[in-house]
Scaffold this motif. Structure first.
Motif, short mmCIF file in Angstrom:
data_model
loop_
_atom_site.label_atom_id
_atom_site.label_comp_id
_atom_site.label_asym_id
_atom_site.label_seq_id
_atom_site.Cartn_x
_atom_site.Cartn_y
_atom_site.Cartn_z
N ARG A 1 0.84 -1.21 0.00
CA ARG A 1 0.00 0.00 0.00
C ARG A 1 0.87 1.25 0.00
O ARG A 1 0.63 2.20 -0.75
CB ARG A 1 -0.93 0.00 1.22
N ILE A 2 1.89 1.24 0.84
CA ILE A 2 2.81 2.38 0.92
C ILE A 2 3.52 2.59 -0.41
O ILE A 2 3.64 3.72 -0.89
CB ILE A 2 3.82 2.17 2.08
N MET A 3 3.98 1.51 -1.02
CA MET A 3 4.67 1.60 -2.31
C MET A 3 3.74 2.16 -3.38
O MET A 3 4.13 3.05 -4.15
CB MET A 3 5.21 0.24 -2.73
N HIS A 4 2.52 1.66 -3.41
CA HIS A 4 1.55 2.13 -4.40
C HIS A 4 1.26 3.62 -4.22
O HIS A 4 1.15 4.38 -5.19
CB HIS A 4 0.25 1.32 -4.29
N GLN A 5 1.19 4.05 -2.99
CA GLN A 5 0.86 5.44 -2.66
C GLN A 5 2.01 6.40 -2.92
O GLN A 5 1.79 7.53 -3.35
CB GLN A 5 0.44 5.51 -1.20
N HIS A 6 3.27 5.99 -2.69
CA HIS A 6 4.39 6.93 -2.70
C HIS A 6 5.38 6.77 -3.86
O HIS A 6 6.22 7.64 -4.06
CB HIS A 6 5.17 6.82 -1.38
N ASP B 1 15.96 2.53 -9.48
CA ASP B 1 16.80 1.73 -8.57
C ASP B 1 16.85 2.35 -7.17
O ASP B 1 16.77 1.65 -6.17
CB ASP B 1 18.22 1.60 -9.11
N ILE B 2 16.98 3.66 -7.12
CA ILE B 2 17.07 4.36 -5.84
C ILE B 2 15.77 4.20 -5.05
O ILE B 2 15.78 3.92 -3.85
CB ILE B 2 17.42 5.85 -6.06
N VAL B 3 14.62 4.35 -5.73
CA VAL B 3 13.34 4.20 -5.06
C VAL B 3 13.16 2.76 -4.57
O VAL B 3 12.71 2.52 -3.45
CB VAL B 3 12.18 4.64 -5.98
N GLN B 4 13.55 1.81 -5.40
CA GLN B 4 13.45 0.41 -5.00
C GLN B 4 14.33 0.13 -3.78
O GLN B 4 13.89 -0.52 -2.83
CB GLN B 4 13.86 -0.50 -6.17
N GLU B 5 15.56 0.63 -3.80
CA GLU B 5 16.45 0.45 -2.66
C GLU B 5 15.88 1.11 -1.40
O GLU B 5 16.04 0.59 -0.29
CB GLU B 5 17.83 1.05 -2.96
N THR B 6 15.22 2.22 -1.57
CA THR B 6 14.60 2.92 -0.44
C THR B 6 13.53 2.05 0.20
O THR B 6 13.49 1.91 1.43
CB THR B 6 14.01 4.26 -0.90
N PHE B 7 12.66 1.47 -0.61
CA PHE B 7 11.61 0.61 -0.05
C PHE B 7 12.20 -0.65 0.59
O PHE B 7 11.69 -1.10 1.63
CB PHE B 7 10.58 0.24 -1.12
N ILE B 8 13.25 -1.19 0.01
CA ILE B 8 13.90 -2.36 0.60
C ILE B 8 14.48 -2.00 1.96
O ILE B 8 14.29 -2.72 2.95
CB ILE B 8 14.99 -2.91 -0.34
N LYS B 9 15.15 -0.86 2.02
CA LYS B 9 15.74 -0.41 3.29
C LYS B 9 14.64 -0.11 4.32
O LYS B 9 14.78 -0.45 5.49
CB LYS B 9 16.61 0.82 3.06
N PHE B 10 13.56 0.50 3.86
CA PHE B 10 12.45 0.81 4.75
C PHE B 10 11.86 -0.47 5.33
O PHE B 10 11.61 -0.56 6.54
CB PHE B 10 11.37 1.60 3.99
N SER C 1 10.92 10.48 1.62
CA SER C 1 11.57 11.50 0.78
C SER C 1 13.00 11.75 1.25
O SER C 1 13.92 11.87 0.43
CB SER C 1 10.79 12.81 0.82
N ARG C 2 13.18 11.83 2.54
CA ARG C 2 14.52 12.04 3.09
C ARG C 2 15.45 10.87 2.71
O ARG C 2 16.61 11.09 2.34
CB ARG C 2 14.44 12.16 4.62
N MET C 3 14.92 9.65 2.77
CA MET C 3 15.71 8.48 2.38
C MET C 3 16.09 8.54 0.90
O MET C 3 17.24 8.27 0.53
CB MET C 3 14.94 7.18 2.67
N VAL C 4 15.13 8.93 0.05
CA VAL C 4 15.40 9.03 -1.39
C VAL C 4 16.41 10.13 -1.68
O VAL C 4 17.33 9.95 -2.47
CB VAL C 4 14.08 9.27 -2.17
N VAL C 5 16.27 11.26 -1.02
CA VAL C 5 17.20 12.37 -1.21
C VAL C 5 18.61 11.93 -0.82
O VAL C 5 19.58 12.18 -1.56
CB VAL C 5 16.77 13.62 -0.40
N ASN C 6 18.75 11.27 0.32
CA ASN C 6 20.06 10.82 0.77
C ASN C 6 20.67 9.83 -0.22
O ASN C 6 21.85 9.92 -0.56
CB ASN C 6 19.98 10.20 2.16
#
Length: 172
Positions: free
Chosen positions: A9-14, A34-43, A61-66
């Motif tokens: 749900r979070i992935m679909h929304q963000h 790749d960055i967004v995918q890595e962000t969700f994996i880390k989350f 967003s902070r995770m993606v920016v970093n």
């Protein structure tokens, strides 16, 4: 605590907004994905350490920016950037067609040409609908600096777009 259904749900929304955010940093659709995918994996991997104290979108967003900034500092980015300059036509990179449909406006391209410190406040303020206070917290800079960067960014855009023929205005 996040389970698989909640993560989906979070992935679909963000995903869309995070992908756009990452793209504005790295200017490459595949790398942004790749960055967004890595962000969700880390989350998901750190689901036990995440405490919902604030807005989830700001946290992601902070995770993606970093991750985007880390990529821009990496050797692989510098290597790819150098190769593109050597082998691309007139030094300009061609955007992926999927992003091009979303970013065909002249203003979008002009924003991408801005330096990162001027791009960030514009993206957050106009595309993510964040307040100056929220941007200040996210970028960890004073509110006055955010205001100054927004003002300078607008001035830079104005000079870049000064000689453009606006088809909308011609058809009025």
């Amino acid at each position: 605590m996040v389970n698989i259904v909640e993560l989906e749900r979070i992935m679909h929304q963000h995903t869309e907004s995070l992908l756009r955010l990452s793209y504005y940093y790295v200017k490459d659709l595949q790398i942004a994905e790749d960055i967004v995918q890595e962000t969700f994996i880390k989350f998901y991997a750190s689901k036990n350490s995440y405490e919902e104290r604030g807005e989830l979108n700001a946290y992601l967003s902070r995770m993606v920016v970093n991750k985007s900034k880390d990529y821009l500092k990496s050797w692989s980015y510098r290597k790819i950037s150098l190769q593109n300059k050597l082998f691309s036509i007139h030094g300009q990179m061609k955007m992926d067609n999927l992003i091009r449909k979303d970013e065909e406006t002249i203003v979008g391209e002009a924003i991408l040409k801005l330096p990162l410190k001027h791009r960030e406040p514009l993206i957050y303020f106009y595309f993510e609908d964040m307040t100056i206070k929220e941007i200040s917290r996210l970028l960890e800079i004073p509110e006055s600096t955010v205001k100054t960067r927004l003002r300078r960014s607008k001035e830079l855009l104005k000079t870049q777009l000064q000689n453009c023929d606006w088809e909308v205005l011609l058809n009025e």
